[in-house]
Write a protein that holds these residues in place. Structure first.
Motif, PDB file in Angstrom:
ATOM      1  N   THR A 176       0.824  -1.212   0.000  1.00  4.59           N
ATOM      2  CA  THR A 176       0.000   0.000   0.000  1.00  4.59           C
ATOM      3  C   THR A 176       0.859   1.263   0.000  1.00  4.59           C
ATOM      4  O   THR A 176       0.585   2.214  -0.751  1.00  4.59           O
ATOM      5  CB  THR A 176      -0.932  -0.003   1.227  1.00  4.59           C
ATOM      6  N   VAL A 177       1.903   1.258   0.839  1.00  2.03           N
ATOM      7  CA  VAL A 177       2.711   2.467   0.994  1.00  2.03           C
ATOM      8  C   VAL A 177       3.689   2.646  -0.159  1.00  2.03           C
ATOM      9  O   VAL A 177       3.746   3.701  -0.802  1.00  2.03           O
ATOM     10  CB  VAL A 177       3.464   2.443   2.341  1.00  2.03           C
ATOM     11  N   SER A 179       4.195   0.704  -3.055  1.00  2.00           N
ATOM     12  CA  SER A 179       3.829   0.382  -4.434  1.00  2.00           C
ATOM     13  C   SER A 179       2.655   1.218  -4.927  1.00  2.00           C
ATOM     14  O   SER A 179       2.746   1.894  -5.955  1.00  2.00           O
ATOM     15  CB  SER A 179       3.495  -1.108  -4.567  1.00  2.00           C
ATOM     16  N   PHE A 180       1.542   1.195  -4.189  1.00  2.00           N
ATOM     17  CA  PHE A 180       0.339   1.863  -4.657  1.00  2.00           C
ATOM     18  C   PHE A 180       0.351   3.367  -4.394  1.00  2.00           C
ATOM     19  O   PHE A 180      -0.241   4.130  -5.163  1.00  2.00           O
ATOM     20  CB  PHE A 180      -0.900   1.247  -3.999  1.00  2.00           C
ATOM     21  N   THR A 181       1.025   3.806  -3.310  1.00  2.00           N
ATOM     22  CA  THR A 181       1.028   5.233  -2.959  1.00  2.00           C
ATOM     23  C   THR A 181       2.262   5.959  -3.486  1.00  2.00           C
ATOM     24  O   THR A 181       2.158   6.946  -4.228  1.00  2.00           O
ATOM     25  CB  THR A 181       0.935   5.411  -1.435  1.00  2.00           C
ATOM     26  N   LEU A 182       3.455   5.473  -3.112  1.00  2.00           N
ATOM     27  CA  LEU A 182       4.688   6.148  -3.506  1.00  2.00           C
ATOM     28  C   LEU A 182       5.210   5.702  -4.865  1.00  2.00           C
ATOM     29  O   LEU A 182       6.058   6.385  -5.454  1.00  2.00           O
ATOM     30  CB  LEU A 182       5.764   5.906  -2.433  1.00  2.00           C
ATOM     31  N   HIS A 183       4.780   4.537  -5.314  1.00  2.00           N
ATOM     32  CA  HIS A 183       5.202   3.987  -6.606  1.00  2.00           C
ATOM     33  C   HIS A 183       6.721   3.785  -6.692  1.00  2.00           C
ATOM     34  O   HIS A 183       7.319   3.941  -7.756  1.00  2.00           O
ATOM     35  CB  HIS A 183       4.738   4.899  -7.760  1.00  2.00           C
ATOM     36  N   TRP A 184       7.335   3.446  -5.557  1.00  3.02           N
ATOM     37  CA  TRP A 184       8.781   3.195  -5.547  1.00  3.02           C
ATOM     38  C   TRP A 184       9.115   1.804  -6.056  1.00  3.02           C
ATOM     39  O   TRP A 184      10.194   1.580  -6.597  1.00  3.02           O
ATOM     40  CB  TRP A 184       9.330   3.372  -4.132  1.00  3.02           C
ATOM     41  N   THR A 187       4.173  -3.341  -8.454  1.00  6.76           N
ATOM     42  CA  THR A 187       3.048  -3.930  -7.735  1.00  6.76           C
ATOM     43  C   THR A 187       3.144  -5.449  -7.752  1.00  6.76           C
ATOM     44  O   THR A 187       4.163  -6.020  -8.113  1.00  6.76           O
ATOM     45  CB  THR A 187       1.722  -3.475  -8.365  1.00  6.76           C
TER      46      THR A 187
END
Length: 333
Positions: A176-177, A179-184, A187
């Motif tokens: 969630t943090v 991959s989906f939010t920061l896209h670092w 997925t």
């Protein structure tokens, strides 16, 4: 005479080294012999659990299709499913002893081909988890082995919270943090080094905290030993003292714990591979159990047990190398 005096101790040292190597070899052989019972027990338990699970193996072989009773009887006889259970068990043990695990009932391919196609991904996850666990616990233990009570309490509190976190929940949080939010990071279902970071952190978090606690307690006990006072009197720096001298005395219990963790990571990989939709033997085992695909289940259980046994033998050898006291007894401390 001088030559004799010179040769005597060297000859004695050589004989002593040969004796130690002989004791190490006996230790390894004894552990290997004992592992046969472990492997047999693992295969037996897996066989019995598959038999008592709801559903029929014949239904798995027929893929749920409707056939005539005659065809169903032929398939049952072909796979010896109508034999008494003890006879099925003995027949299967004999095939395993010959290395013949047959074909997967569901995948319709040799068992080891099915496992071999999934094994590299799982091994990559396990090896990266072990590396992160070893490095992370070492750093946390050295930094947290402080005489100040509040420092020890802080590290112990954080580690206790990490241990209490379920791996699947931590994996979802990381996704969630990062991959989906920061896209670092990519997925779910990603491959390659970048796709290995988050699964590794999720799987290594709890083992790292546990090993760090054990290692730090060992460091604190070793810091009370007389040799520490002598080393400090010689002017050795605090960090060098802990890494070069104190750490070796704290490694024995941590090495044993790391061996147990390494042997159990295949089970943990099942959950992580599902959360991150990764390929691997964990997901293969789960689907094989659900489908009553007994050849795959037995092979994977035997593989996991063999890894566990091998890791424990390696741990015994490492303990023998780390602690000089065990070299004269041939037994791990």
């Amino acid at each position: 005479m001088a030559g004799l005096v010179t040769l005597g101790p060297a000859s004695g040292d050589t004989a002593r080294e040969r004796g130690r190597r002989s004791r190490l070899l006996r230790l390894v052989l004894a552990r290997a012999a004992g592992s046969v019972a472990v492997l047999w027990g693992a295969v037996t338990v897996a066989f019995l659990l598959i038999q008592v699970m709801p559903g029929s193996t014949a239904d798995v072989l027929l893929a749920g299709s409707s056939v005539t009773p005659r065809i169903r009887a032929e398939i049952t006889a072909q796979y010896h499913l109508d034999d008494p259970l003890p006879l099925q068990y003995l027949d299967y043990l004999g095939r395993i002893a010959r290395g013949d695990f047959g074909d997967s009932y569901v995948l319709r391919q040799p068992v080891w081909d099915a496992i071999g196609s999934q094994l590299p991904d799982t091994l990559a996850l396990i090896l990266s988890t072990l590396l992160v666990t070893a490095a992370g616990s070492l750093v946390l233990a050295v930094l947290g082995a402080n005489r100040r009570r509040w420092v020890q309490t802080l590290f112990a509190g954080v580690e206790s919270v990490v241990v209490a976190l379920p791996p699947f929940w931590l994996g979802l949080l990381l996704l969630t943090v990062f991959s989906f939010t920061l896209h670092w990071f990519p997925t779910i279902g990603a491959t390659g080094p970048s796709g290995l970071v988050l699964p590794t952190l999720a799987l290594a978090a709890a083992p790292t905290a546990v090993v760090a606690q054990v290692l730090r307690e060992g460091l604190l006990r070793a810091l009370d030993e007389p040799f520490v006072v002598t080393a400090r009197a010689r002017g050795i720096g605090e960090l060098a003292l802990r890494v070069r001298h104190v750490l070796r005395h704290a490694l024995l219990p941590a090495t044993t714990l790391m061996g147990w963790i390494a042997g159990s990571l295949i089970g943990g990989a099942v959950i992580i591979e599902i959360v991150f939709s990764r390929q691997g033997v964990g997901r293969l085992l789960l689907s094989a159990v659900q489908d009553k695909d007994m050849p795959v289940v037995i092979a994977l259980v035997l593989f996991a047990a063999a890894v566990y046994v091998l890791v424990n033998i390696v741990v015994d050898v490492l303990q023998w190398l780390i602690d000089p006291r065990t070299r004269d007894t041939g037994r791990p401390a």
